[in-house]
Design an enzyme around this catalytic site. Structure first.
Site, PDB file in Angstrom:
ATOM      1  CE1 TYR A 104      -3.008  -3.072   0.890  1.00 48.65           C
ATOM      2  CE2 TYR A 104      -2.641  -2.652   3.225  1.00 48.65           C
ATOM      3  CZ  TYR A 104      -3.192  -3.421   2.221  1.00 48.65           C
ATOM      4  OH  TYR A 104      -3.928  -4.530   2.549  1.00 48.65           O
ATOM      5  CB  CYS A 107       1.619   0.736   4.178  1.00 49.97           C
ATOM      6  SG  CYS A 107       2.512  -0.352   5.299  1.00 49.97           S
ATOM      7  CG  PHE A 109       5.263  -1.402   8.604  1.00 54.79           C
ATOM      8  CD1 PHE A 109       6.277  -1.493   9.539  1.00 54.79           C
ATOM      9  CD2 PHE A 109       3.960  -1.259   9.060  1.00 54.79           C
ATOM     10  CE1 PHE A 109       6.022  -1.439  10.898  1.00 54.79           C
ATOM     11  CE2 PHE A 109       3.679  -1.205  10.409  1.00 54.79           C
ATOM     12  CZ  PHE A 109       4.705  -1.290  11.336  1.00 54.79           C
ATOM     13  CB  CYS A 110       4.785  -0.243   1.945  1.00 53.01           C
ATOM     14  SG  CYS A 110       3.660  -1.628   2.270  1.00 53.01           S
TER      15      CYS A 110
END
Length: 374
Positions: A104, A107, A109-110
């Site tokens: 995503y 996101c 973390f991404c």
């Protein structure tokens, strides 16, 4: 060259000392014997010997300095060549990988993974995952993003969890070990979180699996390695949890955030309209629960400001990045987490009310200036 000469000046002096620039015990005793035969004037023979000694010492000192400078120059050139060879080797390794990132875009973390890949000039394809249906990752039993598929020759590997992805790829680039082997160092285990929910936990995810020489080359010392691991974990365990309460802090901010999410994400027309308004309302309410769960202050901006200034203090004034002259994995993790707020009110407030902007812009510039791999 001048810097090398300055660095080797003590070595030149040492070589000159070894070549005879210090008085020899026998010569000193002979001088004393000569002086005993003359009251005050040492005589022409003694003066000649002293002159010869000075001349020999000066010549030895010059020779020692020249030898020292020569060897330092050779060492410096060898170090440059070695660095170039390592860079070429790393480039060769990266060119063997075909990477696909399932994500995503908004996101954190991404975003961490993208910051790492971009800084290390690793080419990759992006597959934006629909957050409702998640049909793009139906091949995976692991249902979270990011997921990275890495094709190395005939071997296709799936890497899960942002910190595992980063640690495994960095280990691969530094050590040259096969990625298939590197992944085995980060096993997944089932665990139960604070809410009683079963989750996947990954062992060693902040460790780079390097031998002693490789670790010394990357970190220079154990303190730097420990510091990087500590702040990478801080970004995951604390900083990430400040994002949602801040971007959904008010109904207006929640609506603006979901407008951005829908615009950048993969939604159909109807899905997007529903997500924007229903999602914004839901996340506004959920953010209040998150605020309570993480024991945040009444004004969650204060927690965000404190975290940013704590990070800046940890980096300090004597180095541009926590990694020294270039960002390390902690720099990239913190930058990646904060980047998802760009364009939102929370991000503007963060830049305006904390000391983090100069550091943030330095990391942004370092990533932008990384040459692409062709």
């Amino acid at each position: 060259m001048a810097q090398a000469a300055r660095a080797l000046w003590p070595v030149g002096r040492f070589l000159a000392w070894r070549l005879g620039c210090r008085p020899r015990p026998g010569f000193r005793a002979q001088s004393r014997a000569g002086l005993s035969g003359a009251a005050g004037d040492p005589g022409p023979a003694i003066n000649a010997r002293k002159g010869n000694q000075r001349l020999l010492g000066a010549a030895a000192l010059a020779l020692g300095g020249a030898l020292g400078l020569y060897h330092t120059t050779q060492w410096h050139l060898s170090a440059q060549n070695l660095h170039a060879e390592r860079s070429a080797a790393q480039l060769s390794l990266s060119s063997h990988l075909q990477l696909t990132l399932y994500q995503y875009k908004t996101c954190p973390f991404c975003s961490k993974v993208r910051a790492f890949l971009d800084f290390h000039a690793l080419p990759y394809q992006v597959v934006e995952v629909n957050p409702v249906r998640r049909a793009e990752i139906k091949f995976s039993s692991y249902r979270k993003v990011p997921i990275l598929l890495a094709q190395e020759g005939d071997c296709l590997q799936q890497l899960n969890d942002s910190s595992v992805i980063i640690s495994a790829l960095k280990t691969y680039l530094v050590s040259g070990q096969p990625l298939e082997e590197v992944i085995t160092y980060y096993p997944s285990m089932k665990a139960v979180n604070e809410q009683g929910k079963e989750v996947n936990e990954f062992c060693n995810k902040y460790w780079l699996m390097l031998d002693e020489k490789e670790a010394q080359r990357i970190y220079g010392g154990k303190e730097a390695r420990t510091e990087e691991m500590k702040w990478r974990q801080w970004a995951d365990d604390w900083l990430v949890h400040l994002i949602s309460p801040n971007v959904y802090r008010t109904p207006a901010e929640a609506l603006a955030s979901f407008d951005y999410i829908v615009h950048e994400g993969k939604f159909g027309a109807v899905e997007g309209a529903v997500a924007k308004y229903v999602g914004a309302a839901a996340m506004y309410l959920i953010s209040k629960r998150l605020k309570s769960r993480h024991h945040l202050q009444d004004d969650v901006r204060e927690d965000l400001y404190e975290a940013a200034n704590k990070w800046v203090a940890a980096v300090g004034k004597d180095r541009p990045f926590m990694g020294g002259q270039k960002p390390n994995l902690a720099d990239l993790a913190v930058y990646g987490v904060l980047r998802v707020m760009e364009g939102l009110e929370a991000f503007d407030d963060l830049m305006r009310h904390t000391l983090i902007q100069p550091w943030y812009q330095r990391v942004e510039k370092a990533i932008a200036e990384t040459p692409p791999v062709h």
